[in-house]
Design a protein around this motif. Structure first.
Motif, PDB file in Angstrom:
ATOM      1  N   GLY A  99     -13.431   7.002   0.512  1.00  0.00           N
ATOM      2  CA  GLY A  99     -14.071   7.690  -0.245  1.00  0.00           C
ATOM      3  C   GLY A  99     -12.684   9.436  -1.650  1.00  0.00           C
ATOM      4  N   ASN A 100     -11.338   8.814  -0.628  1.00  0.00           N
ATOM      5  CA  ASN A 100     -10.460   9.047  -0.711  1.00  0.00           C
ATOM      6  C   ASN A 100      -9.458   8.117  -2.092  1.00  0.00           C
ATOM      7  OD1 ASN A 100      -7.921  11.002  -1.726  1.00  0.00           O
ATOM      8  ND2 ASN A 100      -7.947  11.399   0.703  1.00  0.00           N
ATOM      9  N   GLN A 101      -8.851   8.206  -3.196  1.00  0.00           N
ATOM     10  CA  GLN A 101      -7.897   7.854  -3.316  1.00  0.00           C
ATOM     11  C   GLN A 101      -6.964   7.585  -3.098  1.00  0.00           C
ATOM     12  OE1 GLN A 101      -9.319   7.532  -7.634  1.00  0.00           O
ATOM     13  NE2 GLN A 101     -11.765   5.864  -7.058  1.00  0.00           N
ATOM     14  N   VAL A 102      -6.361   8.608  -2.771  1.00  0.00           N
ATOM     15  CA  VAL A 102      -4.909   9.319  -2.220  1.00  0.00           C
ATOM     16  C   VAL A 102      -4.704   9.128  -1.369  1.00  0.00           C
ATOM     17  CG1 VAL A 102      -3.016  11.117  -2.911  1.00  0.00           C
ATOM     18  CG2 VAL A 102      -5.042  10.370  -4.636  1.00  0.00           C
ATOM     19  N   ILE A 103      -2.764   8.709  -0.246  1.00  0.00           N
ATOM     20  CA  ILE A 103      -2.586   8.447   0.618  1.00  0.00           C
ATOM     21  C   ILE A 103      -1.147   9.373   0.151  1.00  0.00           C
ATOM     22  CG2 ILE A 103      -1.857   7.282   2.414  1.00  0.00           C
ATOM     23  CD1 ILE A 103      -3.271   4.790   1.262  1.00  0.00           C
ATOM     24  N   ARG A 126      -5.451  -0.295  -8.698  1.00  0.00           N
ATOM     25  CA  ARG A 126      -4.630  -0.353  -9.545  1.00  0.00           C
ATOM     26  C   ARG A 126      -3.789   0.864  -8.319  1.00  0.00           C
ATOM     27  NH1 ARG A 126      -3.342  -2.178 -14.285  1.00  0.00           N
ATOM     28  NH2 ARG A 126      -4.888  -2.344 -15.720  1.00  0.00           N
ATOM     29  N   LEU A 127      -2.172   0.094  -8.173  1.00  0.00           N
ATOM     30  CA  LEU A 127      -1.697   1.306  -7.469  1.00  0.00           C
ATOM     31  C   LEU A 127      -0.323   1.653  -7.863  1.00  0.00           C
ATOM     32  CD1 LEU A 127      -1.269  -1.819  -4.949  1.00  0.00           C
ATOM     33  CD2 LEU A 127      -2.585  -0.175  -4.683  1.00  0.00           C
ATOM     34  N   ASN A 128      -0.334   3.357  -7.288  1.00  0.00           N
ATOM     35  CA  ASN A 128       0.791   3.820  -8.195  1.00  0.00           C
ATOM     36  C   ASN A 128       1.802   4.455  -7.136  1.00  0.00           C
ATOM     37  OD1 ASN A 128       3.094   4.975  -9.900  1.00  0.00           O
ATOM     38  ND2 ASN A 128       0.717   6.863 -10.833  1.00  0.00           N
ATOM     39  N   PRO A 143       3.336  -9.085  -3.417  1.00  0.00           N
ATOM     40  CA  PRO A 143       3.118 -10.530  -3.227  1.00  0.00           C
ATOM     41  C   PRO A 143       4.291 -10.294  -4.481  1.00  0.00           C
ATOM     42  CG  PRO A 143       1.225  -9.940  -3.796  1.00  0.00           C
ATOM     43  CD  PRO A 143       1.922  -9.163  -3.110  1.00  0.00           C
ATOM     44  N   THR A 144       4.424  -9.737  -5.349  1.00  0.00           N
ATOM     45  CA  THR A 144       5.729  -9.827  -5.749  1.00  0.00           C
ATOM     46  C   THR A 144       5.917  -9.288  -6.461  1.00  0.00           C
ATOM     47  OG1 THR A 144       4.960 -10.438  -8.681  1.00  0.00           O
ATOM     48  CG2 THR A 144       3.246  -8.864  -7.643  1.00  0.00           C
ATOM     49  N   LEU A 145       6.693  -9.130  -7.089  1.00  0.00           N
ATOM     50  CA  LEU A 145       8.098  -7.884  -7.476  1.00  0.00           C
ATOM     51  C   LEU A 145       7.780  -7.210  -8.369  1.00  0.00           C
ATOM     52  CD1 LEU A 145      10.834  -6.721  -6.420  1.00  0.00           C
ATOM     53  CD2 LEU A 145      11.568  -8.081  -7.736  1.00  0.00           C
ATOM     54  N   HIS A 146       7.722  -5.542  -8.726  1.00  0.00           N
ATOM     55  CA  HIS A 146       7.014  -4.292  -9.004  1.00  0.00           C
ATOM     56  C   HIS A 146       7.661  -3.748  -8.686  1.00  0.00           C
ATOM     57  CE1 HIS A 146       4.795  -2.397 -12.255  1.00  0.00           C
ATOM     58  NE2 HIS A 146       4.394  -1.746 -11.155  1.00  0.00           N
ATOM     59  N   ASN A 147       8.716  -2.519 -10.180  1.00  0.00           N
ATOM     60  CA  ASN A 147       8.843  -1.457  -9.665  1.00  0.00           C
ATOM     61  C   ASN A 147       8.195  -0.852 -10.159  1.00  0.00           C
ATOM     62  OD1 ASN A 147      10.934   0.968  -9.671  1.00  0.00           O
ATOM     63  ND2 ASN A 147      12.785  -0.399 -10.413  1.00  0.00           N
ATOM     64  N   PHE A 148       8.380   0.378  -9.321  1.00  0.00           N
ATOM     65  CA  PHE A 148       6.696   1.632  -9.476  1.00  0.00           C
ATOM     66  C   PHE A 148       7.176   2.324 -10.869  1.00  0.00           C
ATOM     67  CE2 PHE A 148       5.047  -0.200  -5.621  1.00  0.00           C
ATOM     68  CZ  PHE A 148       3.437  -0.226  -6.173  1.00  0.00           C
ATOM     69  N   ALA A 149       8.971   2.478 -10.692  1.00  0.00           N
ATOM     70  CA  ALA A 149       9.235   2.935 -12.241  1.00  0.00           C
ATOM     71  C   ALA A 149       9.136   2.671 -13.089  1.00  0.00           C
ATOM     72  CB  ALA A 149      10.729   3.082 -12.000  1.00  0.00           C
ATOM     73  N   ASN A 150       8.629   1.638 -13.447  1.00  0.00           N
ATOM     74  CA  ASN A 150       8.045   1.126 -14.766  1.00  0.00           C
ATOM     75  C   ASN A 150       6.300   1.069 -14.794  1.00  0.00           C
ATOM     76  OD1 ASN A 150      10.393  -0.025 -14.662  1.00  0.00           O
ATOM     77  ND2 ASN A 150       9.783  -1.523 -14.701  1.00  0.00           N
ATOM     78  N   GLY A 151       5.899   1.994 -13.977  1.00  0.00           N
ATOM     79  CA  GLY A 151       4.392   1.722 -14.379  1.00  0.00           C
ATOM     80  C   GLY A 151       3.533   1.884 -12.775  1.00  0.00           C
ATOM     81  N   ASN A 152       2.111   1.653 -13.213  1.00  0.00           N
ATOM     82  CA  ASN A 152       1.031   0.787 -12.520  1.00  0.00           C
ATOM     83  C   ASN A 152       0.824  -0.315 -11.884  1.00  0.00           C
ATOM     84  OD1 ASN A 152       0.079   3.636 -11.740  1.00  0.00           O
ATOM     85  ND2 ASN A 152      -1.796   3.717 -13.113  1.00  0.00           N
ATOM     86  N   TYR A 153       0.842  -0.736 -10.783  1.00  0.00           N
ATOM     87  CA  TYR A 153       0.581  -2.141 -10.104  1.00  0.00           C
ATOM     88  C   TYR A 153      -1.083  -2.349 -10.600  1.00  0.00           C
ATOM     89  CZ  TYR A 153       0.564  -6.393  -7.917  1.00  0.00           C
ATOM     90  OH  TYR A 153       0.438  -7.541  -7.392  1.00  0.00           O
ATOM     91  N   LYS A 154      -1.094  -3.601 -10.907  1.00  0.00           N
ATOM     92  CA  LYS A 154      -2.376  -4.416 -10.485  1.00  0.00           C
ATOM     93  C   LYS A 154      -3.077  -5.569  -9.884  1.00  0.00           C
ATOM     94  CE  LYS A 154      -6.977  -5.585 -13.456  1.00  0.00           C
ATOM     95  NZ  LYS A 154      -7.349  -6.553 -14.795  1.00  0.00           N
ATOM     96  N   VAL A 155      -3.609  -5.017  -9.092  1.00  0.00           N
ATOM     97  CA  VAL A 155      -3.593  -5.994  -8.148  1.00  0.00           C
ATOM     98  C   VAL A 155      -4.499  -7.130  -8.277  1.00  0.00           C
ATOM     99  CG1 VAL A 155      -4.638  -6.415  -5.520  1.00  0.00           C
ATOM    100  CG2 VAL A 155      -3.631  -4.114  -6.039  1.00  0.00           C
ATOM    101  N   THR A 156      -3.736  -8.262  -8.443  1.00  0.00           N
ATOM    102  CA  THR A 156      -4.137  -9.551  -8.508  1.00  0.00           C
ATOM    103  C   THR A 156      -5.434 -10.624  -7.341  1.00  0.00           C
ATOM    104  OG1 THR A 156      -2.385 -10.867  -8.280  1.00  0.00           O
ATOM    105  CG2 THR A 156      -3.151  -9.839 -10.039  1.00  0.00           C
ATOM    106  N   VAL A 181       5.988  10.908   0.167  1.00  0.00           N
ATOM    107  CA  VAL A 181       5.412   9.744  -0.883  1.00  0.00           C
ATOM    108  C   VAL A 181       3.829   9.817  -0.919  1.00  0.00           C
ATOM    109  CG1 VAL A 181       4.492   7.917   1.101  1.00  0.00           C
ATOM    110  CG2 VAL A 181       5.110   7.890  -0.656  1.00  0.00           C
ATOM    111  N   THR A 182       3.922   9.898  -2.299  1.00  0.00           N
ATOM    112  CA  THR A 182       1.883   9.954  -2.736  1.00  0.00           C
ATOM    113  C   THR A 182       1.564   8.464  -3.238  1.00  0.00           C
ATOM    114  OG1 THR A 182       1.924  12.003  -3.272  1.00  0.00           O
ATOM    115  CG2 THR A 182       0.759  10.451  -4.158  1.00  0.00           C
ATOM    116  N   LEU A 183       1.240   7.743  -2.648  1.00  0.00           N
ATOM    117  CA  LEU A 183       0.389   6.546  -3.084  1.00  0.00           C
ATOM    118  C   LEU A 183      -1.169   7.116  -3.979  1.00  0.00           C
ATOM    119  CD1 LEU A 183       0.040   3.344  -3.105  1.00  0.00           C
ATOM    120  CD2 LEU A 183      -0.323   3.031  -1.077  1.00  0.00           C
TER     121      LEU A 183
END
Length: 191
Positions: A99-103, A126-128, A143-156, A181-183
């Motif tokens: 029930g909580n989307q924020v860590i 989606r991860l932010n 499993p891949t490289l993504h910079n969170f400075a460029n926005g959210n990442y969609k989990v595939t 840190v907030t995820l």
């Protein structure tokens, strides 16, 4: 005439010996050929069996390596689960609460140059990641490289995801660098 008979006798005797010799050579030749063919046949069969055995051994080795990697991953996750209770130990396993989307991780301490956070999100989420300090870079490295400075990442896929927070400041990193840190983990329909 006696001489002729003895010559004929010796000729027949010699001829019989030659025929006997040739006959025995044919036998030995046939025996040698059949032995050679048997050896070649056995060799060919054992090569096929050997390659099948090699495939079986390779398959067993692959399963052993995979099993070893799973055990190693399990140990890392167990260690990371215990580390999640401490602010100064990395890597850490983080899990979203029902029930909580924020860590939120407050007053984390980066002792080395980076800290990894393990997470198992569901496919389609989606991860932010937000960090309170601009000197920290937030990257998804597995499993891949993504910079969170460029926005959210969609989990595939439902896999282990590793988020790496690393010190990227212009000055020398303090020995115990403190940060928050907030995820945010959200389903695709809500983001």
């Amino acid at each position: 005439m006696k001489n002729q008979r003895s010559t004929m006798k010796s000729y027949h005797k010699l001829n019989n010996e030659k025929q006997s010799f040739l006959h025995s050579n044919y036998k030995y030749g046939a025996l040698f050929t059949s032995a050679l063919m048997s050896v070649l046949l056995i060799s060919a069969c054992s090569t096929e069996m050997s390659s099948e055995n090699n495939m079986i051994v390779t398959d067993k080795a692959d399963r052993h390596i995979q099993s070893s990697k799973e055990i190693e991953d399990s140990i890392k996750n167990s260690y990371a689960r215990l580390a999640s209770k401490r602010s100064d130990v990395c890597p850490k396993l983080i899990q979203e609460e029902t029930g909580n989307q924020v860590i939120e991780r407050i007053s984390e301490v980066m002792v080395n140059d980076y800290c990894d956070y393990f997470l198992y999100p569901r496919e389609g989420q989606r991860l932010n990641v937000k960090v309170d300090n601009r000197q920290i870079e937030a990257l998804l490295i597995v499993p891949t490289l993504h910079n969170f400075a460029n926005g959210n990442y969609k989990v595939t896929s439902y896999d282990k995801h590793v988020i790496r927070l690393s010190y990227n400041g212009a000055t020398h990193k303090p020995e115990h660098f403190v940060y928050d840190v907030t995820l945010k983990i959200s389903d695709a329909k809500y983001s």
